[in-house]
Design an enzyme around this catalytic site. Sequence first.
Site, short mmCIF file in Angstrom:
data_model
loop_
_atom_site.label_atom_id
_atom_site.label_comp_id
_atom_site.label_asym_id
_atom_site.label_seq_id
_atom_site.Cartn_x
_atom_site.Cartn_y
_atom_site.Cartn_z
N LYS A 1 9.20 25.15 -9.39
CA LYS A 1 8.67 25.24 -8.02
C LYS A 1 9.00 26.60 -7.40
CE LYS A 1 6.53 21.39 -7.78
NZ LYS A 1 5.06 21.42 -7.74
N TYR B 1 12.65 21.32 -12.69
CA TYR B 1 11.60 21.09 -11.68
C TYR B 1 11.73 22.13 -10.56
CZ TYR B 1 9.02 18.57 -8.02
OH TYR B 1 8.15 18.22 -7.03
N ILE C 1 -5.69 13.94 -15.68
CA ILE C 1 -5.65 13.87 -17.15
C ILE C 1 -6.02 12.47 -17.64
CG2 ILE C 1 -3.19 13.27 -17.38
CD1 ILE C 1 -3.34 15.56 -19.70
N ARG C 2 -5.81 11.47 -16.77
CA ARG C 2 -6.19 10.10 -17.16
C ARG C 2 -7.31 9.63 -16.25
NH1 ARG C 2 -3.57 6.48 -13.48
NH2 ARG C 2 -2.30 7.70 -12.07
N1 SER Z 1 9.67 13.92 -4.61
C1 SER Z 1 10.02 14.93 -5.56
C2 SER Z 1 10.97 14.41 -6.57
O1 SER Z 1 11.76 13.57 -6.24
C3 SER Z 1 10.65 16.10 -4.88
O2 SER Z 1 9.70 17.05 -4.64
O3 SER Z 1 10.95 14.86 -7.66
#
Ligand code: SER
Length: 324
Positions: free
Chosen positions: A145, A141, A35-36
């Site tokens: 995933k 997150y 994107i950058r």
């Molecule tokens: N390295 C990543 C994080 O700390 C984990 O997948 O968000």
Amino acid sequence: MKRIMLTGALGQIGSEITIKLREMYGNDAVLATDIREDLSLAAQGGPFRALDVTDGQAFHEAASAHRADAIIHLAALLSATAEAKPMLAWQLNMGGLLNALETARELDCQIFAPSSIAAFGPDAPRRGTPQDAPLRPETMYGISKAAGEQLCDYYYRKFAVDARGLRFPGLISHAAPPGGGTTDYAVEMYVHAEGSGHYTSYIGKGTFLDMMYMPDAIAAVAQLMEADASRLKRRTAYNVTAMSVDPEAISASIRRRLPDFTLRYEIDPLRQSIADGWPDAIDSSAASEEWDFRPAYDLDRTTDEMLESLARKRLCGEKGAILL
Ligand code: SER
């Protein structure tokens, strides 16, 4: 894979894997997108295009113009940023992946999508976490995933898209800094040890997490993408790891070379609580059995290379040295 398109090519993984893949497949065969834009080697050593992965049409156009037969989709928000901005994390992590999978379906591309140890939640066994342990993450997150893994499997079963993935642990590297992750402390510790000789860790003593040195992570991606499809039993993502460490273990490894290194703690409640919900040590035997995953770097070898590379960069004033 012969003609590869990468997203997030200027990030921690992207900036190293782009260069490695160009060595392996030829400069012109590897399109880097992000994107950058910057002046790093990944942006300049071959074709580069600015791309917002949430724009599905632009994604398709970039892959089509490059005549890509493989997409390595790395653009995502990491755990701590995702927890601070959950809506954005969902839009970028899921929207970007969906566009990558759709493009792969439309153009008949192979696709690599990274998952994470974050896909596991607090109810998964903490040590020796099996490949098939339940995925009940409690962070945005991790949720992106875990859902992303299922989406890859869905595209494989429904549309025969050749989707492959890895559950990465924390990745230790010196080329480009990680951003917004929970495991970033490990990289920071090396940078500060080599620079000032002191580090204040936001992750507590005794918090064990899986880690891997970047060359092992890159080798694992290339190896999985080239693996014989008939051996692969999983199209979600494979557990991979090289070591399970806490801040004290990394510090002890650093002190073998820098005996005066000092470590203090100032816990960040957000990142500590994220780490507390993740496994201590995952089991990567399915990856070893199905496509011969075998990491080459243990903690001390990682430490030796990290400290040597950081010292060299600092002495040469090399462009691109990590400054945290
Ligand atoms: N390295 C990543 C994080 O700390 C984990 O997948 O968000």
